[in-house]
Design an enzyme around this catalytic site. Structure first.
Site, PDB file in Angstrom:
ATOM      1  N   PRO A  19       0.777  -1.245   0.000  1.00 32.05           N
ATOM      2  CA  PRO A  19       0.000   0.000   0.000  1.00 32.05           C
ATOM      3  C   PRO A  19       0.807   1.294   0.000  1.00 32.05           C
ATOM      4  CG  PRO A  19      -0.011  -0.966   2.185  1.00 32.05           C
ATOM      5  CD  PRO A  19       0.658  -1.964   1.286  1.00 32.05           C
ATOM      6  N   ASP A  42       5.248   1.279 -11.153  1.00 33.40           N
ATOM      7  CA  ASP A  42       4.192   2.283 -11.104  1.00 33.40           C
ATOM      8  C   ASP A  42       4.673   3.516 -10.348  1.00 33.40           C
ATOM      9  OD1 ASP A  42       2.531   0.637 -12.498  1.00 33.40           O
ATOM     10  OD2 ASP A  42       1.253   0.079 -10.809  1.00 33.40           O
ATOM     11  N   LYS A  64       0.485   5.196 -13.933  1.00 46.29           N
ATOM     12  CA  LYS A  64      -0.801   5.760 -14.323  1.00 46.29           C
ATOM     13  C   LYS A  64      -1.348   6.499 -13.104  1.00 46.29           C
ATOM     14  CE  LYS A  64      -2.344   2.257 -17.675  1.00 46.29           C
ATOM     15  NZ  LYS A  64      -1.068   1.652 -18.000  1.00 46.29           N
ATOM     16  N   GLY A  96       0.097  -1.846  -4.190  1.00 46.06           N
ATOM     17  CA  GLY A  96      -0.947  -2.725  -3.675  1.00 46.06           C
ATOM     18  C   GLY A  96      -0.733  -4.148  -4.122  1.00 46.06           C
ATOM     19  N   MET A 177     -10.287   4.742  -6.190  1.00 45.72           N
ATOM     20  CA  MET A 177     -10.381   5.872  -7.126  1.00 45.72           C
ATOM     21  C   MET A 177     -11.730   6.579  -7.002  1.00 45.72           C
ATOM     22  SD  MET A 177      -8.609   3.750 -10.258  1.00 45.72           S
ATOM     23  CE  MET A 177      -9.370   2.204  -9.712  1.00 45.72           C
ATOM     24  N   GLY A 205      -2.524   6.409   2.474  1.00 44.10           N
ATOM     25  CA  GLY A 205      -2.541   5.391   3.513  1.00 44.10           C
ATOM     26  C   GLY A 205      -1.237   4.641   3.660  1.00 44.10           C
TER      27      GLY A 205
END
Length: 281
Positions: A19, A42, A64, A96, A177, A205
């Site tokens: 996370p 990412d 993204k 994640g 999202m 988080g």
């Protein structure tokens, strides 16, 4: 007569980075990164996790982000294809867990089209962990016996039909999202006669700057949400009323006489000088 060298066999590892907090990366994820030659990561992956990659690995950001310039999926596939042609050990590193809104299925299908071997390394999902890190249980006896995970917006730009149906249940809803759609969600709850339903927004988080803001649906209709930074997750349902306050601790401050400290031999050498250690209570 010399024997021709066998070309290196490429492989794709799909690794979940967790996370956000780099300490929540799995040991297997760290081990895979230590052997990587190409890392496609990412934009939400913490820099400290990237430092665990092999010193000679090529690191390419293919992130993204909502409202920002994003890497087209076809370009990510192109990088995977190039790495496979070069016989590289490729790590696709995602925030994640890759199997939860990480487009893992598309990338693994592409790997199979290339006859490229692949391995999935699970990560701690934001959907199951961030509520808990904010002190909110996803299920609670007598309050909620199920949890729903989903995204807020469909391809048509509207709230998804699944979300609208879930809002009319007693399940806990975890919405990915969804920060930009919170007023639309709150309005639907008000129309259902559930204006007092609590909605928590967990922003950034697991990181030191984590924020958790809670209001009822009717209050969110007029409350400020734009100031909360992404990534953010919504937690909706009566369990939010049962939020507890986590106690923050520094593991290094635990009394040494009650701990065992040992080196982890298979963790990678990093670009940092300190020795990686685990501390077990």
């Amino acid at each position: 007569m010399s024997t021709p060298m066998t070309p290196p066999k490429p492989h794709l590892w799909l690794v979940g980075a967790g996370p956000g907090d780099p300490d929540l990366l799995t040991l297997k994820g760290a081990k895979v990164l230590a052997q990587a030659q190409l890392v496609l990561y990412d934009s939400l992956v913490h820099r400290d996790i990237l430092d665990l990659a092999h010193p000679n690995a090529t690191l390419i950001c293919v992130g993204k982000r909502a409202g920002q310039t994003s890497t087209p999926q076809v370009l990510i596939h192109d990088w995977i294809g190039r790495g496979a042609q070069q016989g590289l050990r490729i790590v696709r590193l995602k925030g994640g867990d890759p199997m939860v809104f990480g487009r893992a299925g598309e990338e693994l299908q592409f790997a199979e089209q290339l006859s490229l071997g692949w391995t999935y390394v699970p990560g701690i999902s934001c959907g199951t962990s961030l509520a808990g890190l904010a002190g909110i249980p996803l299920t609670l006896r007598g309050v909620a016996s199920s949890a729903w995970l989903g995204t807020a917006t469909g391809q048509d730009g509207r709230l998804t039909a699944d979300l609208l149906a879930a809002l009319n249940t007693s399940s806990t809803l975890v919405v990915f999202m969804g920060r930009r759609r919170i007023r639309d969600i709150a309005q639907h709850l008000v129309q259902l006669g559930k204006s007092d339903t609590p909605i928590a927004v967990v922003s950034e988080g697991s990181l030191a700057q984590q924020q958790c803001v809670i209001h009822s649906a009717k209050v969110w209709l007029t409350s400020e949400v734009e100031s909360l930074p992404d990534p953010a997750l919504l937690v909706i349902g009566e369990v939010v009323h049962h939020q507890l306050t986590p106690t923050t601790t520094n593991l290094r401050s635990i009394t040494p006489s009650f701990t065992h400290e040992y080196e982890v031999p298979h963790l990678p050498e990093t670009r940092k000088s300190h020795v990686q250690r685990l501390r077990r209570v």
